[in-house]
Motif scaffolding. Structure first.
Motif, mmCIF file in Angstrom:
data_model
loop_
_atom_site.group_PDB
_atom_site.id
_atom_site.type_symbol
_atom_site.label_atom_id
_atom_site.label_comp_id
_atom_site.label_asym_id
_atom_site.label_seq_id
_atom_site.Cartn_x
_atom_site.Cartn_y
_atom_site.Cartn_z
ATOM 1 N N VAL A 122 28.143 66.852 21.708
ATOM 2 C CA VAL A 122 28.291 65.397 21.607
ATOM 3 C C VAL A 122 29.770 65.024 21.651
ATOM 4 O O VAL A 122 30.174 64.091 22.359
ATOM 5 C CB VAL A 122 27.623 64.862 20.328
ATOM 6 C CG1 VAL A 122 27.910 63.375 20.144
ATOM 7 C CG2 VAL A 122 26.115 65.104 20.380
ATOM 8 N N PRO A 139 28.376 57.629 20.959
ATOM 9 C CA PRO A 139 27.122 58.382 21.024
ATOM 10 C C PRO A 139 26.010 57.596 20.334
ATOM 11 O O PRO A 139 26.234 56.976 19.285
ATOM 12 C CB PRO A 139 27.453 59.669 20.264
ATOM 13 C CG PRO A 139 28.544 59.302 19.322
ATOM 14 C CD PRO A 139 29.289 58.141 19.932
ATOM 15 N N THR A 141 21.476 57.343 19.585
ATOM 16 C CA THR A 141 20.164 57.973 19.596
ATOM 17 C C THR A 141 19.093 56.887 19.616
ATOM 18 O O THR A 141 19.318 55.774 19.124
ATOM 19 C CB THR A 141 19.948 58.864 18.358
ATOM 20 O OG1 THR A 141 20.114 58.082 17.168
ATOM 21 C CG2 THR A 141 20.932 60.026 18.333
ATOM 22 N N PRO A 142 17.916 57.193 20.176
ATOM 23 C CA PRO A 142 16.828 56.213 20.154
ATOM 24 C C PRO A 142 16.406 55.898 18.722
ATOM 25 O O PRO A 142 16.518 56.735 17.824
ATOM 26 C CB PRO A 142 15.699 56.923 20.912
ATOM 27 C CG PRO A 142 16.372 57.999 21.706
ATOM 28 C CD PRO A 142 17.560 58.425 20.888
ATOM 29 N N ARG A 166 19.233 51.243 20.033
ATOM 30 C CA ARG A 166 19.858 52.545 19.869
ATOM 31 C C ARG A 166 20.649 52.551 18.555
ATOM 32 O O ARG A 166 21.312 51.560 18.219
ATOM 33 C CB ARG A 166 20.809 52.851 21.032
ATOM 34 C CG ARG A 166 20.103 53.033 22.383
ATOM 35 C CD ARG A 166 19.196 54.240 22.383
ATOM 36 N NE ARG A 166 18.543 54.451 23.682
ATOM 37 C CZ ARG A 166 17.354 53.940 24.012
ATOM 38 N NH1 ARG A 166 16.712 53.140 23.153
ATOM 39 N NH2 ARG A 166 16.820 54.198 25.181
ATOM 40 N N VAL A 210 26.811 57.535 25.381
ATOM 41 C CA VAL A 210 26.442 58.919 25.680
ATOM 42 C C VAL A 210 25.394 59.348 24.670
ATOM 43 O O VAL A 210 25.210 58.723 23.618
ATOM 44 C CB VAL A 210 27.658 59.873 25.637
ATOM 45 C CG1 VAL A 210 28.685 59.493 26.694
ATOM 46 C CG2 VAL A 210 28.294 59.908 24.250
ATOM 47 N N GLU A 211 24.709 60.432 24.973
ATOM 48 C CA GLU A 211 23.620 60.883 24.111
ATOM 49 C C GLU A 211 24.153 61.493 22.815
ATOM 50 O O GLU A 211 25.003 62.386 22.845
ATOM 51 C CB GLU A 211 22.759 61.903 24.843
ATOM 52 C CG GLU A 211 21.531 62.341 24.061
ATOM 53 C CD GLU A 211 20.644 63.296 24.842
ATOM 54 O OE1 GLU A 211 19.659 63.788 24.254
ATOM 55 O OE2 GLU A 211 20.941 63.554 26.028
ATOM 56 N N SER A 213 22.980 62.870 18.670
ATOM 57 C CA SER A 213 22.109 63.922 18.148
ATOM 58 C C SER A 213 21.676 63.574 16.734
ATOM 59 O O SER A 213 22.480 63.062 15.938
ATOM 60 C CB SER A 213 22.851 65.266 18.128
ATOM 61 O OG SER A 213 22.130 66.238 17.394
#
Length: 243
Positions: A122, A139, A141-142, A166, A210-211, A213
């Motif tokens: 990440v 970053p 996350t859903p 998000r 960006v994704e 975690s």
């Protein structure tokens, strides 16, 4: 894992000034330990694994000796500076120190010490997006829970479409000049922001996602600390880490 090889420095401001009141009695939050290592030490080493080359820790200066002990085996150079009245003041103090200790830096990450187990992947994704030209990177996350928004009257609420929501994490990454200008703007306008991406949006800077975690959870209360302990135990089992 590290980000793309480059001699260009990437500095992170690690906000570690929280008292940890909601965690209950004990050391300040950043100095609470998991696996014999302070949260701030886990966080700093995670940033280093993702490509950060130097860290500025922002906390209470009277805790300098405690941070010296906690970060005695840090894998990158670090500096401690005093925090401010609000989080955005603390970040501004950290940015001033970045300009002093790493005058050639163009990119900066801002990270919460209370997110000790952000994966290196990440961190690297944030750094790589900055190097590709993004002025601000976060970053995310859903959102997995059903969310309801209060709608005025007693007990009135409505379900929010979670597919477009998000949850925002750290480290957030920025073009350093853009973030400094953003903080100057919110301070001069008397604006309160909950994170640094909001400050950049206040001056019209675009934010790239960006994704993130779920391992990068924020430790706020005793339950979060238990989950973070479980994350560490899983990593210890998989990697053989002892600390």
């Amino acid at each position: 894992m590290t980000s793309s090889a480059s001699p260009e420095p990437v500095v992170a401001v690690v906000v570690a000034a929280g008292s940890g009141v909601r965690l209950g009695a004990g050391a300040p939050k950043a100095l609470r330990e998991i696996g014999g290592r302070a949260l701030v030490a886990h966080a700093v080493n995670a940033l280093a694994a993702g490509g950060v080359t130097r860290v500025v820790v922002v906390s209470r200066l009277e805790l300098a000796d405690d941070f010296d002990r906690a970060l005695a085996d840090a894998t990158i150079p670090w500096t401690l500076v005093g925090g401010g009245a609000e989080r955005q003041d603390s970040v501004a103090n950290g940015l001033a120190e970045v300009a002093r200790v790493e005058p050639g830096a163009r990119h900066v990450l801002v990270h919460d010490a209370a997110r000790p187990f952000v994966p290196a992947t990440v961190v690297a994704a944030v750094v790589d997006a900055l190097r590709a030209g993004a002025p601000a990177v976060i970053p995310v996350t859903p959102v997995v829970d059903t969310i309801r928004a209060l709608s005025g009257g007693p007990g009135a609420s409505a379900v929010v479409d979670r597919s477009v929501l998000r949850a925002v994490q750290t480290p957030q990454g920025f073009d350093l000049a853009t973030l400094v200008r953003a903080h100057q703007h919110v301070r001069s306008e008397g604006l309160a922001v909950t994170d640094d991406a909001m400050a950049c949006e206040a001056i019209g800077a675009a934010v790239t996602l960006v994704e993130g975690s779920r391992d990068a959870l924020k430790v706020t209360d005793p339950f979060d600390l238990e989950i973070a302990e479980a994350v560490w135990q899983r990593r210890r089992h998989l990697t053989g880490e002892t600390r």
